[in-house]
Design a protein around this motif. Structure first.
Motif, short mmCIF file in Angstrom:
data_model
loop_
_atom_site.label_atom_id
_atom_site.label_comp_id
_atom_site.label_asym_id
_atom_site.label_seq_id
_atom_site.Cartn_x
_atom_site.Cartn_y
_atom_site.Cartn_z
N LEU A 109 -12.73 78.69 4.83
CA LEU A 109 -11.33 78.25 4.93
C LEU A 109 -10.39 79.28 4.32
O LEU A 109 -9.32 79.59 4.88
CB LEU A 109 -11.16 76.91 4.23
N ALA A 110 -10.79 79.83 3.16
CA ALA A 110 -9.97 80.86 2.53
C ALA A 110 -9.95 82.13 3.39
O ALA A 110 -8.92 82.80 3.51
CB ALA A 110 -10.49 81.17 1.13
N ASP A 113 -7.60 81.53 6.20
CA ASP A 113 -6.23 81.56 5.67
C ASP A 113 -5.78 83.00 5.45
O ASP A 113 -4.65 83.38 5.82
CB ASP A 113 -6.20 80.78 4.36
N LEU A 114 -6.66 83.82 4.84
CA LEU A 114 -6.34 85.23 4.61
C LEU A 114 -6.17 85.97 5.93
O LEU A 114 -5.23 86.76 6.09
CB LEU A 114 -7.44 85.87 3.78
N ILE A 116 -5.28 84.82 8.90
CA ILE A 116 -4.05 84.42 9.58
C ILE A 116 -2.84 85.08 8.92
O ILE A 116 -1.94 85.60 9.60
CB ILE A 116 -3.90 82.88 9.56
N ALA A 117 -2.82 85.10 7.58
CA ALA A 117 -1.69 85.72 6.87
C ALA A 117 -1.63 87.21 7.16
O ALA A 117 -0.54 87.76 7.41
CB ALA A 117 -1.82 85.47 5.38
N ASN A 154 2.74 81.55 3.21
CA ASN A 154 1.86 81.88 4.32
C ASN A 154 0.38 81.92 3.96
O ASN A 154 -0.46 82.02 4.85
CB ASN A 154 2.27 83.22 4.93
N CYS A 155 0.05 81.87 2.68
CA CYS A 155 -1.34 81.73 2.24
C CYS A 155 -1.42 80.43 1.45
O CYS A 155 -0.96 80.35 0.31
CB CYS A 155 -1.77 82.89 1.34
N ARG A 156 -1.96 79.41 2.05
CA ARG A 156 -1.98 78.11 1.40
C ARG A 156 -3.03 78.03 0.30
O ARG A 156 -2.90 77.25 -0.63
CB ARG A 156 -2.22 77.00 2.44
N MET A 157 -4.09 78.84 0.39
CA MET A 157 -5.17 78.78 -0.58
C MET A 157 -5.00 79.89 -1.62
O MET A 157 -4.72 81.05 -1.29
CB MET A 157 -6.52 78.91 0.12
N ALA A 160 -7.05 83.12 -1.16
CA ALA A 160 -6.51 84.03 -0.15
C ALA A 160 -5.35 84.84 -0.72
O ALA A 160 -5.24 86.05 -0.49
CB ALA A 160 -6.06 83.24 1.08
N ARG A 161 -4.48 84.19 -1.50
CA ARG A 161 -3.35 84.91 -2.12
C ARG A 161 -3.85 85.94 -3.11
O ARG A 161 -3.32 87.05 -3.19
CB ARG A 161 -2.41 83.92 -2.81
#
Length: 462
Positions: A109-110, A113-114, A116-117, A154-157, A160-161
């Motif tokens: 999931l992370a 997320d990464l 996509i960002a 844009n990074c919900r997790m 990922a940020r």
């Protein structure tokens, strides 16, 4: 005290100032004034006890940097590829994970997320014209926010940020909260893409120069001979009644027709200009602070990590060393591990003392590569924020509002004063390639101005 007369004075003997001098020397009398007792600026070599040298400043060249490869060939130097075989390591929550490629294998999931960002960021960057980022239809919106605020949306997790921030630190030597989103997008587009800036093979970290990049500057300086004056920090640039300029420096002064300032923006602010620079220029330079970086290199008897099929490349959100590379030179027996302290970490450890900093760095190396990494034969680091005539690396940063408020005039000359250096480049801003591009532009401006004056003189009535 002496007063020399030349047509062009160049302030700064980094790769940009030296290249500008090389481009002008056959037509005009040129003098390069350098504050340090060496050439190279943000490029510097360190010599180990066994005679091996290593770059402790800027070091990499890669695909798309045609000017740099051409210069390397002209100067009779050669390159070799950075070691990029085996597994990379990701340190996460106290555990080491092996992976291949640019993006580590993490929680699916992370990872999504990464991905996509990063895809969204790359698409936005591709839409920018690096010659005029302020003209983008969304320029004001993007320049009004930091990269950090964009990441939070844009990074919900958090993971990922954190990983995105590791990449940002590696590219900018800064924290995401320090950067305008527009600047981050421009910077990526200026160097082709963020992926290019992060990659080794096929990317900005692909090749090294035998003899170091500072060695290139030393060869350029030998070509220029007594046109280069060291230990001559410039104090003032004064316009004379006849339109010429007097450049005052520690060893004397010189009179010239044109000046090229080839310094980092924060160092240009140390010079007194009479008359003063236009207010907008001063305001712009004030809004271009440098990143914070400490480059650390440990020398071992051999690159022992390769026996474990490791590339020497590590990414660690925890740090304090968040990125490492195998910096060993082809044909040499020694193994070199190189790591960066960047952004907030570099600012904190800048005042920690050399011994404490060394211990922290080697602790990191040992966590990544085992206890043998804690006992190098030699260790060196360079705190570029403490370097007297640099005060930060890798390059200047643009905070929110800078590109849209001042960017259109960034490369504009102020009368007989011209601007060079990587921070004034369109392509490869922040890299040696950008430094060469800006040198070409500044030299062309000077040549055009001097040619115009000569023509005017030739056709003037007697």
């Amino acid at each position: 005290m002496s007063q020399e007369q030349v047509q062009v004075a160049i302030i700064g003997a980094g790769i940009s100032g030296l290249q500008a001098a090389r481009l002008l020397r056959h037509k005009y009398s040129v003098k390069v004034l350098e504050a340090r007792d060496r050439v190279g600026g943000r490029l510097q070599n360190h010599r180990f006890a066994n005679g091996d040298t290593v770059d402790i400043g800027g070091q990499w060249v890669g695909p798309g940097q045609a000017r740099m490869y051409r210069l390397i060939e002209e100067l009779g130097a050669t390159t070799w590829p950075l070691y990029d075989s085996g597994d990379n390591l990701l340190q996460l929550h106290g555990r080491l994970r092996r992976y291949r490629g640019t993006i580590p294998k993490i929680n699916p999931l992370a990872l999504a997320d990464l991905g996509i960002a990063m895809a969204r960021f790359e698409a936005m960057a591709r839409s920018i014209d690096p010659a005029a980022p302020w003209e983008h239809v969304k320029a004001r919106r993007w320049d009004s926010m930091t990269l950090d605020s964009w990441l939070k949306k844009n990074c919900r997790m958090s993971l990922a940020r954190e990983l995105f921030a590791v990449g940002i630190g590696a590219v900018f030597a800064a924290e995401p909260a320090e950067l305008s989103l527009l600047h981050a997008l421009f910077y990526a587009r200026s160097g082709n893409s963020l992926e290019t800036l992060l990659a080794v093979t096929g990317g900005a970290q692909q090749d090294r120069v035998h003899g170091g990049t500072a060695g290139l500057c030393e060869r350029m300086a030998r070509e220029l001979g007594n046109r280069v004056q060291l230990s001559a920090p410039v104090e003032a640039v004064e316009q004379l009644p006849d339109g010429r300029l007097r450049v005052r420096h520690f060893a004397g002064s010189l009179v010239c027709e044109r000046v090229i300032v080839a310094l980092p923006p924060n160092q240009a602010l140390r010079i007194r200009f009479e008359p003063a620079l236009p207010p907008w220029r001063d305001q712009l330079l004030q809004r271009m602070p440098a990143g914070a970086c400490i480059k650390c290199v440990a020398r071992y008897e051999e690159p022992f990590w390769r026996r474990e099929q490791l590339s020497g490349q590590v990414a660690s959100p925890a740090g304090p060393v968040r990125v490492t590379f195998d910096n060993s030179e082809v044909g040499k027996a020694s193994g070199l591990l190189m790591g960066f302290l960047e952004g907030d970490t570099a600012r904190k450890l800048s005042s920690a003392g050399a011994d404490a900093r060394r211990a922290l760095v080697l602790d990191c190396f040992a966590e990544y590569f085992g206890e043998r990494a804690r006992r190098p034969l030699e260790y060196v680091d360079r705190d570029w924020s403490s370097e007297s005539w640099t005060r930060g690396c890798y390059a200047a940063l643009m905070a929110p509002g800078t590109w849209t408020g001042y960017g259109a005039r960034l490369r504009e000359h102020n009368g007989p004063i011209h601007w060079a250096g990587t921070e004034f480049a369109v392509e490869w801003f922040g890299y040696m390639e950008g430094a060469l591009e800006s040198a070409e532009r500044a030299a062309a401006e000077v040549e055009d101005a001097l040619h115009t004056v000569q023509q005017r003189f030739e056709v003037a009535p007697t």
